[in-house]
Design an enzyme around this catalytic site. Sequence first.
Site, PDB file in Angstrom:
ATOM      1  N   ARG A   1      -0.022   9.087   0.570  1.00  0.00           N
ATOM      2  CA  ARG A   1      -0.807   9.238   1.811  1.00  0.00           C
ATOM      3  C   ARG A   1      -0.197   8.439   2.961  1.00  0.00           C
ATOM      4  NH1 ARG A   1      -3.557   6.221  -1.727  1.00  0.00           N
ATOM      5  NH2 ARG A   1      -3.590   3.999  -1.277  1.00  0.00           N
ATOM      6  N   ASN A   2       0.608   7.431   2.635  1.00  0.00           N
ATOM      7  CA  ASN A   2       1.245   6.621   3.680  1.00  0.00           C
ATOM      8  C   ASN A   2       2.698   6.991   3.934  1.00  0.00           C
ATOM      9  OD1 ASN A   2      -0.991   5.163   4.460  1.00  0.00           O
ATOM     10  ND2 ASN A   2      -0.713   3.621   2.860  1.00  0.00           N
TER      11      ASN A   2
ATOM     12  N   ASP B   1       0.849  -1.197   0.000  1.00  0.00           N
ATOM     13  CA  ASP B   1       0.000   0.000   0.000  1.00  0.00           C
ATOM     14  C   ASP B   1       0.886   1.249   0.000  1.00  0.00           C
ATOM     15  OD1 ASP B   1      -2.266   1.549  -0.006  1.00  0.00           O
ATOM     16  OD2 ASP B   1      -2.719   1.263   2.118  1.00  0.00           O
TER      17      ASP B   1
END
Length: 447
Positions: A315-316, A311
């Site tokens: 955003r991470n 992932d």
Amino acid sequence: MSGKHWPPGTQCVTKHDHTKPKPRELAFRKGDMVTIIEAVEGKGWYRARHNETGQEGLLAASTLRERGAIRVDPKLSLMPWFHGKISGVEAVQELQPPEDGLFLVRESVRHPGDYVLCVSFAKEVIHYRVVHEENTLSIDSQQYFSNLIDMIEHYMKEQGAICTKLVKPKPKSGMKSAEEELAKAGWLLNLKHLTLGDRIGQGEFGDVLQGEYMGQRVAVKNIKCDVTAQAFLSETAAMTKVRHKNLVCLLGVILHNGLYIVMEFMSKGNLVNFLRTRGRALVPTQQLLLFALDVAQGMDYLESKKLVHRDLAARNILISEENVAKVSDFGLARVNPKGADATLLPVKWTAPEALKHNKFSSKSDVWSYGILLWETFSFGRAPYPKLALKEVTELLEQGYRMDPPEGCPPPVYALMKSCWELEPGKRPSFKKLTEKLQKELKHLRDI
Ligand code: ADP
Ligand code: MG
């Protein structure tokens, strides 16, 4: 040279007793936890704070060791006392020989959806029906809990409406208590040292709060649902295996309110918001390259540990006070209870072979890294603007790739395209990406 480099905030375990400290030294017993404050110049000594007493003092690096990793193990349970669907008679057998306060929880056979708390007391086993209604649990219709973990935590502290305080869980056979294993390895933190502050983010599975642990600013992810918390143990286990300047550092966990995951605090939030709120005017290309390099280095390390992120996306990526970019949320894809459901994958970030055949690898992480590069150089735009998810998949197969973001240096666009090779083997490694970005940075400094 001890070869140990522990940055401030590192949690260490003491290797033996040291009960008669010299002035300025710290007293401790074997197995105590301490927090590194700073290294003492050139001496192999550290200044540290004792996690229980709160005292500060000096100790030799040779008396310390780092915490061991927690193994990802399906037998590791946050609820080892949960026996599932067993009958009342079987529960009574499990709770032999009698011992006041020995307990387990089972699923109710007669009332599907409800649970039964079985407690040994005065040589008998008493069965309490736990009514499950509107997402709450209650035994006496006075005290309500949002999950079994909270309920057990409560009745271990207070007798309330039941015959005795719960004393000792009876583990289901083969199950290991996650709490015990975490404590043994040194990853269980103490709730009494944690102060919680404002909410700084909202995750898919729970809020992220700002806080303080033993004088250090921290971020705390709270997972309230017991089933999700159990699944999160695997993410947490992955985090205990790694330590790198470009990976968000786990301080430890606390089993309270479900699960608290305590991490280092990243004051400038995630990369998408960082770039969107500042934009082109405030963030120079060199800074973008530095972020990209940070992420590539963190990912190179993850790859070396044989961990696949699944992932990776802007955003991470979180940004520290000093503008260091760090990768977070590793292992999350496995947490997703519907992980196998392709409709829940972050389609615009996921490599074609991962989407179609569930083939996740470091090379599929490299594909996502290419998208992350695009997000970075477009200052936080969402990838494939105006394209629907379904169109993206089709177009990619026909060879379509995103255009370079405005103002993106051509060599950086070339890197993105190399990450988006259909054939995973043709994509560069994170090591190669690191080298190319370093070259690009040097080039930028030379002109
Ligand atoms: P999710 O479970 O949805 O993946 P995240 O871990 O991405 O949740 O966290 C959601 C948001 O909370 C992040 O985008 C970020 O803004 C904030 N956040 C998460 N962890 C930290 C941290 N360690 N320091 C500062 N902010 C954080
Ligand atoms: Mg996230």
